[in-house]
Design a protein around this motif. Structure first.
Motif, mmCIF file in Angstrom:
data_model
loop_
_atom_site.group_PDB
_atom_site.id
_atom_site.type_symbol
_atom_site.label_atom_id
_atom_site.label_comp_id
_atom_site.label_asym_id
_atom_site.label_seq_id
_atom_site.Cartn_x
_atom_site.Cartn_y
_atom_site.Cartn_z
ATOM 1 N N LEU A 1 0.824 -1.203 0.000
ATOM 2 C CA LEU A 1 0.000 0.000 0.000
ATOM 3 C C LEU A 1 0.860 1.256 0.000
ATOM 4 C CD1 LEU A 1 -2.714 -0.897 2.678
ATOM 5 C CD2 LEU A 1 -3.102 -0.660 0.230
ATOM 6 N N ILE A 2 1.877 1.268 0.857
ATOM 7 C CA ILE A 2 2.747 2.441 0.971
ATOM 8 C C ILE A 2 3.462 2.701 -0.354
ATOM 9 C CG2 ILE A 2 4.845 3.288 2.097
ATOM 10 C CD1 ILE A 2 3.768 1.769 4.649
ATOM 11 N N PRO B 1 -6.404 6.095 -3.045
ATOM 12 C CA PRO B 1 -6.721 5.014 -2.104
ATOM 13 C C PRO B 1 -7.496 3.860 -2.712
ATOM 14 C CG PRO B 1 -6.954 7.111 -1.004
ATOM 15 C CD PRO B 1 -6.704 7.417 -2.459
ATOM 16 N N ALA B 2 -8.466 4.154 -3.591
ATOM 17 C CA ALA B 2 -9.245 3.062 -4.186
ATOM 18 C C ALA B 2 -8.371 2.156 -5.032
ATOM 19 C CB ALA B 2 -10.395 3.632 -5.025
ATOM 20 N N GLU B 3 -7.466 2.754 -5.815
ATOM 21 C CA GLU B 3 -6.556 1.956 -6.632
ATOM 22 C C GLU B 3 -5.606 1.151 -5.749
ATOM 23 O OE1 GLU B 3 -5.994 4.706 -10.611
ATOM 24 O OE2 GLU B 3 -5.023 5.343 -8.746
ATOM 25 N N ALA B 4 -5.142 1.752 -4.668
ATOM 26 C CA ALA B 4 -4.161 1.084 -3.804
ATOM 27 C C ALA B 4 -4.761 -0.121 -3.086
ATOM 28 C CB ALA B 4 -3.598 2.078 -2.792
ATOM 29 N N VAL B 5 -5.966 0.046 -2.499
ATOM 30 C CA VAL B 5 -6.526 -1.075 -1.724
ATOM 31 C C VAL B 5 -7.044 -2.191 -2.624
ATOM 32 C CG1 VAL B 5 -7.112 0.430 0.211
ATOM 33 C CG2 VAL B 5 -8.855 -0.067 -1.519
ATOM 34 N N ALA B 6 -7.380 -1.868 -3.869
ATOM 35 C CA ALA B 6 -7.900 -2.891 -4.783
ATOM 36 C C ALA B 6 -6.823 -3.491 -5.679
ATOM 37 C CB ALA B 6 -9.005 -2.289 -5.663
ATOM 38 N N ALA B 7 -5.591 -3.003 -5.596
ATOM 39 C CA ALA B 7 -4.524 -3.506 -6.453
ATOM 40 C C ALA B 7 -4.317 -5.004 -6.229
ATOM 41 C CB ALA B 7 -3.228 -2.761 -6.174
ATOM 42 N N PRO B 8 -3.952 -5.746 -7.271
ATOM 43 C CA PRO B 8 -3.657 -7.177 -7.087
ATOM 44 C C PRO B 8 -2.629 -7.376 -5.975
ATOM 45 C CG PRO B 8 -3.671 -6.623 -9.408
ATOM 46 C CD PRO B 8 -3.791 -5.318 -8.666
ATOM 47 N N ALA C 1 -6.485 -13.121 -1.866
ATOM 48 C CA ALA C 1 -5.272 -13.051 -1.039
ATOM 49 C C ALA C 1 -5.585 -12.873 0.433
ATOM 50 C CB ALA C 1 -4.377 -11.900 -1.513
ATOM 51 N N GLY C 2 -6.735 -12.238 0.745
ATOM 52 C CA GLY C 2 -7.070 -11.951 2.138
ATOM 53 C C GLY C 2 -6.826 -10.490 2.456
ATOM 54 N N GLY C 3 -7.084 -10.149 3.701
ATOM 55 C CA GLY C 3 -6.911 -8.778 4.138
ATOM 56 C C GLY C 3 -8.151 -7.948 3.866
ATOM 57 N N SER C 4 -8.150 -6.757 4.439
ATOM 58 C CA SER C 4 -9.254 -5.808 4.236
ATOM 59 C C SER C 4 -8.691 -4.421 4.498
ATOM 60 C CB SER C 4 -10.420 -6.120 5.175
ATOM 61 O OG SER C 4 -11.496 -5.233 4.938
ATOM 62 N N ALA C 5 -7.929 -3.911 3.542
ATOM 63 C CA ALA C 5 -7.168 -2.685 3.738
ATOM 64 C C ALA C 5 -8.073 -1.461 3.842
ATOM 65 C CB ALA C 5 -6.174 -2.502 2.596
ATOM 66 N N GLN C 6 -7.653 -0.516 4.665
ATOM 67 C CA GLN C 6 -8.312 0.778 4.804
ATOM 68 C C GLN C 6 -7.263 1.858 4.551
ATOM 69 O OE1 GLN C 6 -11.509 0.271 5.363
ATOM 70 N NE2 GLN C 6 -11.180 -1.877 5.896
#
Length: 534
Positions: free
Chosen positions: A437-438, A448-455, A503-508
């Motif tokens: 993400l960083i 943010p939308a592109e970052a959290v949804a990136a493969p 992959a898992g996770g639930s980024a904010q």
């Protein structure tokens, strides 16, 4: 679960994001009513106990990073000790080679109530009874079970059915609940109200006596003194590092926040010169993660900073590791990575105060054990985090906290101005996905939308006690193009393609631009949403 990334939410007045709409709405309402980001975080924490009960709870742990309007950054770190009688000899006498993942032996003293009290004391403007009464009222009346919560129940069905407190709510007559079923929890409602008026009562008095008695009855060697000691949580400075000209603020030990800082140091100046999500970028991130997990396994314990984290983050040592990565000559020891069940929130208020918050029971429904009559599920952090390896800095030991997977982060500039606040659950995936993400936002300018949804991509294994020594894999979501996957295979990675969003996770993630406009997004891999307020 959403099937496509949503555009980022926008706001100039404040914003929250979480893994469930009801939790995000609770936080947004607090901000709209004049509360600050700490108030909003506490309100969201209470709601997630109900919306995501397999992933977090009063009987778990909690961590936060807070950035104040003046640029000051501080952290809250809530995790507890294992039992005072939990020596290596105790487990050896039981014939165990690893601490169990379920039941009383898996439990560490919960740190969440003490952490939330410390967070509240650090600058909340609303009382805890005001912030948690909505959660108590919803618990009393019953919240409809979400699809994620129903899935968590199914995944742990046998253990849930075996515990009277869990089965009463989530598997009546032995049948796992389905999504949409209303789940009244009057005992939990009463506990929430009691803790709102006095969070310290979790560690003393009737509740503590019930908890310790239940654990002792199950064979766990708690004395009660270690439970009382769990009440002591005070704010601490953040760990800091640099990346792409910015300052990274992370949670300290026992969290693996240092692993994100190490990976950042090993990748700084490299990823920005590569194409986004190219084979070269993924290869560098994967190899940096493997080095970091190897160091965690070899060197780290929660009370071993001088010979552990300080040694690992030494500039000269990092320079050597960077050169090894550049030349593809890095040497690793054995490592292990596993998933986990956790949830997180982020919040920014109109004054620029930001909170990255994360809490967990460790694995799904923790130790699958409730404190009778309270509705509180206990964690399995000791089983997940502590080793039965003689002489290891993370070997189980009285008054030694097991190493954690949870971490949270904030990015500022050198003057302390807020740039990004984010986090993700996901066990040992957390430190990898947070670094991704960083990099997405700082190296490649993604929103943010592109970052959290990136493969997403994940090295497996990493360093959890139950998966040490498993064969190495590089797990990729199918959004990584086939040509890139082929190049990674040619570079020596054993590529395993996961299901879409698998992959898992639930980024904010919430970002602030130079106009002060906030943009935020919640991970499409779960049911969350980012909400802004004016």
């Amino acid at each position: 679960m959403s099937t496509a990334p949503r555009p980022p939410a926008l706001s100039v007045g404040g914003m929250v994001s979480s893994s469930h709409p009801a939790a995000s709405l609770a936080g947004a309402r607090v901000l709209a009513d004049g509360g600050n980001a700490i108030d909003a975080t506490l309100a969201m924490a209470g709601l997630t106990w109900l919306t995501l009960p397999g992933q977090c709870g009063i009987g778990g742990d909690a961590f936060a990073v807070v950035r104040e309007p003046d640029g000051r950054v501080w952290t809250v770190n809530g995790s507890g000790f294992g039992p005072d009688g939990g020596t290596a000899d105790f487990y050896a006498a039981l014939g165990l080679s690893a601490i169990p993942m379920d039941g009383p032996l898996a439990v560490a003293v919960p740190g969440a109530p003490a952490a939330l009290r410390a967070l509240h004391g650090g600058g909340a403007t609303r009382s805890l009874p005001e912030l948690w009464e909505p959660a108590a009222r919803i618990a009393e009346n019953g919240l409809p079970c979400s699809e994620r919560a129903a899935g968590d129940v199914r995944s742990a069905a046998q253990a849930v059915a075996a515990d009277p407190g869990l089965s009463e709510i989530y598997a009546p007559q032995g049948v796992p609940v389905a999504a949409g079923r209303r789940l009244p929890q009057p005992a939990l409602a009463a506990t929430i109200r009691t803790l709102a008026h006095n969070p310290g009562s979790f560690y003393t008095g009737e509740f503590a006596e019930r908890a310790v008695a239940a654990l002792q009855a199950g064979g766990a060697p708690f004395s009660g003194d270690e439970w009382t000691a769990g009440a002591r949580v005070t704010p601490e400075p953040a760990l800091t590092g640099r990346y792409a000209g910015m300052v990274l603020h992370q949670t300290p030990l026992p969290t693996p926040g240092w692993m994100v800082l190490q990976q950042a140091a090993l990748c700084d100046g490299v990823l920005g010169a590569t194409e986004w999500l190219s084979a070269a970028a993924i290869d560098r991130l994967a190899r940096a993660a493997r080095l970091s997990f190897a160091d965690r396994f070899a060197l780290c314990g929660s009370d071993n900073r001088r010979n552990g984290v300080d040694y690992i983050l030494n500039a000269e040592r990092l320079d050597v590791q960077r050169r090894d990565l550049d030349g593809r000559t890095e040497v690793r020891g054995r490592i292990a990575v596993a998933a986990g069940d956790t949830t997180s929130t982020v919040a920014v208020d109109a004054d620029g105060r930001a909170v990255s918050f994360i809490h967990s029971l460790a694995f799904t429904f923790g130790a699958k054990l409730t404190v009778p009559g309270t509705g509180v599920v206990l964690n399995n952090r000791l089983g997940r985090g502590a080793y039965l390896i003689s002489g290891h800095p993370n070997e189980v030991k009285p008054r030694r906290k097991p190493l954690h997977t949870l971490n949270a982060w904030i990015v500022t500039d050198d003057e302390g101005a807020l740039a990004h606040v984010g986090n993700t659950p996901g066990g040992d995936g957390q430190v990898q996905w947070n670094m991704q993400l960083i990099s997405h936002v700082l190296d490649h300018g993604r929103n943010p939308a592109e970052a959290v949804a990136a493969p997403r991509f994940t090295v497996f294994p990493g360093s959890d006690a139950d998966v040490i020594g498993a064969p190495e894999e590089l797990r990729l979501e199918p959004g990584v193009p086939a040509g890139v996957r082929d190049q990674l295979s040619a570079l020596g990675h054993r590529v395993v393609v996961q299901p879409r969003w698998g992959a898992g996770g639930s980024a904010q993630l919430i970002s602030v631009d130079d106009r002060g406009v906030l943009s935020g997004a919640a991970d499409p891999r779960q049911e969350g949403v980012a909400l802004g307020v004016d």
